[in-house]
Design an enzyme around this catalytic site. Structure first.
Site, PDB file in Angstrom:
ATOM      1  N   THR A 133      -3.233  -1.941 -16.556  1.00 32.43           N
ATOM      2  CA  THR A 133      -4.358  -1.963 -15.616  1.00 32.43           C
ATOM      3  C   THR A 133      -5.578  -2.617 -16.264  1.00 32.43           C
ATOM      4  O   THR A 133      -5.720  -2.582 -17.498  1.00 32.43           O
ATOM      5  CB  THR A 133      -4.721  -0.518 -15.193  1.00 32.43           C
ATOM      6  OG1 THR A 133      -6.001  -0.525 -14.548  1.00 32.43           O
ATOM      7  CG2 THR A 133      -4.820   0.427 -16.386  1.00 32.43           C
ATOM      8  N   ASP A 134      -6.479  -3.158 -15.438  1.00 33.79           N
ATOM      9  CA  ASP A 134      -7.714  -3.727 -16.003  1.00 33.79           C
ATOM     10  C   ASP A 134      -8.625  -2.639 -16.572  1.00 33.79           C
ATOM     11  O   ASP A 134      -9.554  -2.937 -17.326  1.00 33.79           O
ATOM     12  CB  ASP A 134      -8.460  -4.583 -14.960  1.00 33.79           C
ATOM     13  CG  ASP A 134      -9.002  -3.788 -13.787  1.00 33.79           C
ATOM     14  OD1 ASP A 134      -8.654  -2.595 -13.640  1.00 33.79           O
ATOM     15  OD2 ASP A 134      -9.785  -4.362 -12.996  1.00 33.79           O
ATOM     16  N   GLU A 135      -8.350  -1.363 -16.219  1.00 32.22           N
ATOM     17  CA  GLU A 135      -9.224  -0.288 -16.722  1.00 32.22           C
ATOM     18  C   GLU A 135      -9.132  -0.118 -18.231  1.00 32.22           C
ATOM     19  O   GLU A 135      -9.994   0.520 -18.836  1.00 32.22           O
ATOM     20  CB  GLU A 135      -8.903   1.035 -16.018  1.00 32.22           C
ATOM     21  CG  GLU A 135      -9.232   0.978 -14.549  1.00 32.22           C
ATOM     22  CD  GLU A 135      -9.440   2.334 -13.896  1.00 32.22           C
ATOM     23  OE1 GLU A 135      -9.635   3.340 -14.604  1.00 32.22           O
ATOM     24  OE2 GLU A 135      -9.418   2.364 -12.650  1.00 32.22           O
ATOM     25  N   TYR A 161      -7.448   8.724 -17.831  1.00 33.40           N
ATOM     26  CA  TYR A 161      -6.429   7.843 -17.224  1.00 33.40           C
ATOM     27  C   TYR A 161      -6.313   6.533 -17.997  1.00 33.40           C
ATOM     28  O   TYR A 161      -5.220   6.145 -18.425  1.00 33.40           O
ATOM     29  CB  TYR A 161      -6.773   7.557 -15.748  1.00 33.40           C
ATOM     30  CG  TYR A 161      -6.025   6.353 -15.197  1.00 33.40           C
ATOM     31  CD1 TYR A 161      -4.660   6.408 -14.952  1.00 33.40           C
ATOM     32  CD2 TYR A 161      -6.687   5.138 -14.951  1.00 33.40           C
ATOM     33  CE1 TYR A 161      -3.964   5.290 -14.479  1.00 33.40           C
ATOM     34  CE2 TYR A 161      -6.003   4.030 -14.479  1.00 33.40           C
ATOM     35  CZ  TYR A 161      -4.638   4.110 -14.245  1.00 33.40           C
ATOM     36  OH  TYR A 161      -3.964   3.008 -13.784  1.00 33.40           O
ATOM     37  N   LYS A 165      -3.206   4.929 -20.177  1.00 31.13           N
ATOM     38  CA  LYS A 165      -2.579   3.630 -19.864  1.00 31.13           C
ATOM     39  C   LYS A 165      -2.664   2.702 -21.077  1.00 31.13           C
ATOM     40  O   LYS A 165      -1.743   1.937 -21.350  1.00 31.13           O
ATOM     41  CB  LYS A 165      -3.254   2.976 -18.658  1.00 31.13           C
ATOM     42  CG  LYS A 165      -2.928   3.604 -17.319  1.00 31.13           C
ATOM     43  CD  LYS A 165      -1.460   3.522 -16.936  1.00 31.13           C
ATOM     44  CE  LYS A 165      -0.998   2.114 -16.650  1.00 31.13           C
ATOM     45  NZ  LYS A 165       0.424   2.093 -16.177  1.00 31.13           N
TER      46      LYS A 165
HETATM   47  P1  NAD Z   1       1.144   5.891  -7.506  1.00 32.54           P
HETATM   48  O1  NAD Z   1       0.505   7.138  -8.000  1.00 32.54           O
HETATM   49  O2  NAD Z   1       1.034   5.560  -6.056  1.00 32.54           O
HETATM   50  O3  NAD Z   1       2.699   5.903  -7.866  1.00 32.54           O
HETATM   51  C1  NAD Z   1       3.179   6.352  -9.105  1.00 32.54           C
HETATM   52  C2  NAD Z   1       4.681   6.649  -8.961  1.00 32.54           C
HETATM   53  O4  NAD Z   1       5.176   7.045 -10.249  1.00 32.54           O
HETATM   54  C3  NAD Z   1       4.997   7.794  -7.987  1.00 32.54           C
HETATM   55  O5  NAD Z   1       6.053   7.430  -7.130  1.00 32.54           O
HETATM   56  C4  NAD Z   1       5.399   8.936  -8.912  1.00 32.54           C
HETATM   57  O6  NAD Z   1       6.337   9.842  -8.307  1.00 32.54           O
HETATM   58  C5  NAD Z   1       6.027   8.190 -10.076  1.00 32.54           C
HETATM   59  N1  NAD Z   1       6.004   8.967 -11.326  1.00 32.54           N
HETATM   60  C6  NAD Z   1       4.939   9.618 -11.869  1.00 32.54           C
HETATM   61  N2  NAD Z   1       5.307  10.255 -13.003  1.00 32.54           N
HETATM   62  C7  NAD Z   1       6.632   9.980 -13.181  1.00 32.54           C
HETATM   63  C8  NAD Z   1       7.591  10.347 -14.169  1.00 32.54           C
HETATM   64  N3  NAD Z   1       7.253  11.130 -15.209  1.00 32.54           N
HETATM   65  N4  NAD Z   1       8.854   9.888 -14.045  1.00 32.54           N
HETATM   66  C9  NAD Z   1       9.211   9.105 -12.992  1.00 32.54           C
HETATM   67  N5  NAD Z   1       8.354   8.739 -12.017  1.00 32.54           N
HETATM   68  C10 NAD Z   1       7.085   9.178 -12.113  1.00 32.54           C
HETATM   69  O7  NAD Z   1       0.541   4.712  -8.408  1.00 32.54           O
HETATM   70  P2  NAD Z   1       0.264   3.182  -8.037  1.00 32.54           P
HETATM   71  O8  NAD Z   1      -1.110   3.053  -7.567  1.00 32.54           O
HETATM   72  O9  NAD Z   1       1.392   2.678  -7.210  1.00 32.54           O
HETATM   73  O10 NAD Z   1       0.331   2.540  -9.505  1.00 32.54           O
HETATM   74  C11 NAD Z   1       1.573   2.040 -10.025  1.00 32.54           C
HETATM   75  C12 NAD Z   1       1.321   1.467 -11.417  1.00 32.54           C
HETATM   76  O11 NAD Z   1       0.397   0.390 -11.331  1.00 32.54           O
HETATM   77  C13 NAD Z   1       0.713   2.457 -12.403  1.00 32.54           C
HETATM   78  O12 NAD Z   1       1.295   2.225 -13.655  1.00 32.54           O
HETATM   79  C14 NAD Z   1      -0.770   2.107 -12.415  1.00 32.54           C
HETATM   80  O13 NAD Z   1      -1.359   2.454 -13.645  1.00 32.54           O
HETATM   81  C15 NAD Z   1      -0.700   0.610 -12.217  1.00 32.54           C
HETATM   82  N6  NAD Z   1      -1.881  -0.012 -11.583  1.00 32.54           N
HETATM   83  C16 NAD Z   1      -2.370   0.475 -10.410  1.00 32.54           C
HETATM   84  C17 NAD Z   1      -3.433  -0.163  -9.770  1.00 32.54           C
HETATM   85  C18 NAD Z   1      -3.992   0.343  -8.455  1.00 32.54           C
HETATM   86  O14 NAD Z   1      -5.005  -0.178  -7.994  1.00 32.54           O
HETATM   87  N7  NAD Z   1      -3.382   1.314  -7.797  1.00 32.54           N
HETATM   88  C19 NAD Z   1      -4.013  -1.291 -10.372  1.00 32.54           C
HETATM   89  C20 NAD Z   1      -3.506  -1.765 -11.605  1.00 32.54           C
HETATM   90  C21 NAD Z   1      -2.416  -1.114 -12.184  1.00 32.54           C
HETATM   91  O1  DAU Z   2      -8.713  -1.103 -11.601  1.00 32.70           O
HETATM   92  C1  DAU Z   2      -7.398  -0.671 -11.468  1.00 32.70           C
HETATM   93  C2  DAU Z   2      -7.362   0.816 -11.181  1.00 32.70           C
HETATM   94  O2  DAU Z   2      -7.881   0.982  -9.866  1.00 32.70           O
HETATM   95  C3  DAU Z   2      -5.976   1.415 -11.311  1.00 32.70           C
HETATM   96  O3  DAU Z   2      -5.544   1.313 -12.635  1.00 32.70           O
HETATM   97  C4  DAU Z   2      -5.973   2.885 -10.868  1.00 32.70           C
HETATM   98  O4  DAU Z   2      -4.656   3.388 -10.877  1.00 32.70           O
HETATM   99  C5  DAU Z   2      -6.534   2.969  -9.455  1.00 32.70           C
HETATM  100  O5  DAU Z   2      -6.619   4.330  -9.061  1.00 32.70           O
HETATM  101  C6  DAU Z   2      -7.918   2.307  -9.366  1.00 32.70           C
HETATM  102  O6  DAU Z   2      -8.920   3.079 -10.089  1.00 32.70           O
HETATM  103  P1  DAU Z   2     -10.407   3.342  -9.483  1.00 32.70           P
HETATM  104  O7  DAU Z   2     -10.923   4.571 -10.110  1.00 32.70           O
HETATM  105  O8  DAU Z   2     -11.218   2.116  -9.551  1.00 32.70           O
HETATM  106  O9  DAU Z   2     -10.014   3.593  -7.928  1.00 32.70           O
HETATM  107  P2  DAU Z   2     -10.552   4.663  -6.850  1.00 32.70           P
HETATM  108  O10 DAU Z   2      -9.955   4.235  -5.538  1.00 32.70           O
HETATM  109  O11 DAU Z   2     -10.360   6.054  -7.276  1.00 32.70           O
HETATM  110  O12 DAU Z   2     -12.111   4.350  -6.822  1.00 32.70           O
HETATM  111  C7  DAU Z   2     -12.609   3.063  -6.503  1.00 32.70           C
HETATM  112  C8  DAU Z   2     -14.126   3.127  -6.558  1.00 32.70           C
HETATM  113  O13 DAU Z   2     -14.598   3.959  -5.479  1.00 32.70           O
HETATM  114  C9  DAU Z   2     -14.648   3.775  -7.834  1.00 32.70           C
HETATM  115  O14 DAU Z   2     -15.829   3.091  -8.252  1.00 32.70           O
HETATM  116  C10 DAU Z   2     -14.994   5.206  -7.433  1.00 32.70           C
HETATM  117  C11 DAU Z   2     -15.378   5.065  -5.962  1.00 32.70           C
HETATM  118  N1  DAU Z   2     -15.034   6.258  -5.116  1.00 32.70           N
HETATM  119  C12 DAU Z   2     -13.772   6.727  -5.185  1.00 32.70           C
HETATM  120  C13 DAU Z   2     -13.397   7.815  -4.425  1.00 32.70           C
HETATM  121  C14 DAU Z   2     -11.998   8.372  -4.490  1.00 32.70           C
HETATM  122  C15 DAU Z   2     -15.996   6.817  -4.300  1.00 32.70           C
HETATM  123  O15 DAU Z   2     -17.154   6.351  -4.232  1.00 32.70           O
HETATM  124  N2  DAU Z   2     -15.632   7.900  -3.530  1.00 32.70           N
HETATM  125  C16 DAU Z   2     -14.387   8.431  -3.567  1.00 32.70           C
HETATM  126  O16 DAU Z   2     -14.109   9.438  -2.862  1.00 32.70           O
END
Ligand code: NAD
Ligand code: DAU
Length: 348
Positions: A133-135, A161, A165
């Protein structure tokens, strides 16, 4: 090509399964997922009878489960994770277990696995893609809009988190460096699209507004994220698998930076709601100020670019998906979700 995908029942994983089966009709995919609160087989409904797709319920921290799955596949795409920053602030332990120990278990099993049909060490011929992730890069200041994260930016994590990662990210790097394993790492910005668990800001705000509730905006609303459509991210992961160079990292982003306040105003406008729907709430502890991605390396080396992320159309389509799939998010927004939400907002 037979891919072992971890976390395929989550948001990005399930979109990856659908996209892969469409774009690569000859590929097979085995989805290993333990089905935590965010894993949902409804996201994959209709695929049960597709001979190219297999689901295995299991935990990535369990070596006995992962080893035979690795030995029968040609590549691993590792997405399984605890993914929500706010949850990691409430309790970081599951994040370390899955994101660090789970990644280490997979990497180590891949290092020791044998290829099918007596082909020698699995890692000699096969690739491991770590979806990071970019985080992991930390936070950029609002005052310098020209700054962006490059693949060479040092890792400087701020939340439990992102620290977990980065643990997986650095282990992946170490397994390439030490054991010459063919590892490619991707670091993407904030995704949006169908099947996103409604704890993340876009589906939370959209579904709250459909329910006639307010949207909880953290702090001053000036924090900036770079929004990318999930299909653009999934195509990036696929190109990294097929064309990436071993040991390399590739950034993906949507070229779509918005402050949370701008995002909220855009959602309110598209849904015909007023500013009185905004509820300012306390800021997230340690809230990263700005993420911005430089993805010129992916453009140059993988010929990848985001094609589906442009607003307002991509955001409007996503809002419509949640409007048209109420049964999906209403069932998700009950049970374990309610318990979490009560902890997070004290029942507000
Ligand atoms: P999500 O929470 O929607 O899905 C995660 C999945 O992993 C779920 O289906 C969960 O059941 C499974 N899982 C969790 N723990 C597990 C374990 N111990 N064994 C097997 N399965 C397990 O997450 P997402 O948003 O789809 O993110 C997917 C990946 O992409 C993550 O690695 C996250 O860090 C990365 N990522 C997410 C974002 C974003 O914006 N959502 C951005 C960049 C990278
Ligand atoms: O940048 C990639 C990441 O983006 C992924 O690695 C993570 O898995 C994914 O959850 C996401 O992280 P963020 O923390 O950026 O996403 P979130 O949707 O939780 O929040 C986005 C922005 O919105 C953040 O600045 C916090 C703000 N926010 C979030 C929630 C849930 C609010 O203002 N109110 C809210 O209720």
């Amino acid at each position: 090509m037979h891919i072992l995908l971890t976390g395929g029942a989550g948001f990005i994983g399930s979109n990856f399964v659908h996209l892969l089966l469409k774009l690569r009709p000859t590929y097979r995919i085995t989805n290993l997922d333990v089905l935590t609160y965010s894993g949902n087989l409804e996201n994959l409904r209709g695929l049960e009878k597709d001979p190219r797709y297999t689901f295995v319920k299991g935990d990535i921290t369990d070596e006995k489960t992962v080893m035979p799955l690795i030995e029968s596949c040609d590549a691993i795409v590792h997405m399984a994770a605890e993914s929500h920053v706010d949850r990691s602030i409430l309790d970081s332990r599951p994040f370390v277990m899955t994101n660090v120990i789970g990644t280490q278990t997979l990497l180590d099993a891949a290092r020791r696995a044998q290829s099918k049909n007596g082909g020698g060490a699995w890692m000699k011929n096969n690739r491991f893609v770590y979806v990071s992730t970019d985080e992991v890069y930390g936070s950029l200041p609002l005052e310098n809009p020209e700054l962006k994260f490059k693949e060479t930016t040092p890792l400087e994590t701020n939340s439990p988190y992102s620290a977990s990662k980065a643990g997986g990210d650095l282990l992946a790097r170490a397994y390439h460096h030490t054991f010459h394993m063919d590892v490619v790492t991707t670091r993407c910005s904030n995704n949006f699209g169908p099947f996103q668990f409604p704890e993340k800001v876009i589906p939370l705000f959209v579904t709250n507004l459909i329910e006639g509730k307010q949207v909880p905006l953290y702090g001053d609303g000036k924090n900036v994220r770079d929004w990318i459509h999930v299909d653009d991210h999934c195509e990036g992961v696929l190109t990294a698998l097929e064309k990436g160079k071993a040991g390399e990292v590739y950034n993906f982003g949507g070229n779509n930076e918005r402050s949370n306040l701008e995002l909220t105003h855009e959602i309110l406008r598209l849904m015909g709601k007023g500013h009185d729907s905004i509820k300012p709430v306390a800021d997230r502890p340690g809230h990263d100020r700005r993420y911005a991605i430089d993805c010129t390396k992916a453009l140059r080396e993988l010929n990848w670019k985001p094609t589906r992320s442009a607003w307002p159309q991509a955001l409007a389509d996503t809002i419509n998906w949640y409007k048209n799939n109420e049964a999906w998010w209403r069932s998700v927004k009950s049970g374990a979700y309610r318990d979490y939400y009560t902890k997070q907002y004290g029942g507000r």
